[in-house]
Design an enzyme around this catalytic site. Sequence first.
Site, PDB file in Angstrom:
ATOM      1  N   VAL A 191       0.918  -1.243  -0.164  1.00 57.17           N
ATOM      2  CA  VAL A 191      -0.085   0.020   0.218  1.00 57.17           C
ATOM      3  C   VAL A 191       0.837   1.316  -0.065  1.00 57.17           C
ATOM      4  O   VAL A 191       0.615   2.073  -0.936  1.00 57.17           O
ATOM      5  CB  VAL A 191      -1.054   0.067   1.103  1.00 57.17           C
ATOM      6  CG1 VAL A 191      -1.873   1.257   1.501  1.00 57.17           C
ATOM      7  CG2 VAL A 191      -1.825  -1.248   1.214  1.00 57.17           C
ATOM      8  N   CYS A 192       1.509   1.533   1.027  1.00 56.65           N
ATOM      9  CA  CYS A 192       2.415   2.741   1.466  1.00 56.65           C
ATOM     10  C   CYS A 192       3.484   2.784   0.300  1.00 56.65           C
ATOM     11  O   CYS A 192       3.817   4.041  -0.066  1.00 56.65           O
ATOM     12  CB  CYS A 192       2.793   2.963   2.803  1.00 56.65           C
ATOM     13  SG  CYS A 192       1.753   2.619   3.942  1.00 56.65           S
ATOM     14  N   VAL A 193       4.177   1.886   0.057  1.00 55.76           N
ATOM     15  CA  VAL A 193       4.898   1.859  -1.014  1.00 55.76           C
ATOM     16  C   VAL A 193       4.415   1.689  -2.731  1.00 55.76           C
ATOM     17  O   VAL A 193       4.820   2.620  -3.425  1.00 55.76           O
ATOM     18  CB  VAL A 193       5.985   0.682  -1.085  1.00 55.76           C
ATOM     19  CG1 VAL A 193       7.201   0.890  -2.129  1.00 55.76           C
ATOM     20  CG2 VAL A 193       6.889   0.949   0.147  1.00 55.76           C
TER      21      VAL A 193
END
Length: 210
Positions: free
Chosen positions: A114-116
């Site tokens: 998600v965050c990457v």
Amino acid sequence: MAVFIDPNDTVLLLVDHQSGLFQTVKDISVHELRTNAAALATMAKIMDLPVITTASAPDGPNGPLMPEIARILPDATFVPRNGEVNAWDAPAFAAAVRATGRRTVLIAGVWTSVCVAFPALAAKAEGFTVYAIIDASGDVSTAASQVTVARLAQAGVIPTTTNSIVAEIQKTWNIPEAGDFAGIYAKTTPDYAAVIESHVAAGHAADAKA
């Protein structure tokens, strides 16, 4: 696209390395994850790369950013978000990356899937060359990480590792900062500290005989 990274065209993004999220990481030890994230921060400081950080709901259950980042990079640009899951959807975050004028993006974060993945895919779609540093990132399972690496690679994002990025940015030992880089490898790869120690000891022995 250039084969190797040009440090003068590179920006480092550290996304959501937060204490609450660390508790969900299952594909890598939290110690290794934090060590590698700190190593990237140290590399960026040595080479004067611009660094942009952000956190998802740091006052909520996801928790604050790991303190190592602020300690190593007190002048890094922190961009708050207003609920955006994909950091690139926060106008100030994407604007901060564009404002560096650099077109090569190194990104690490928690969760990888998600965050990457989301900002990496968005930056790639915008024409940036993007490297996802997998062992400075973490996810809820090995399967989640593996599937994400496949998705990123298929989209043209380049999966890589901390030591590979550090060495590629370093380029040569014939620089004044060589000792600082050796210190990074000694932390990310503890056995390398033994290599350094044996080399130093051999040098001392040679000097003593001379």
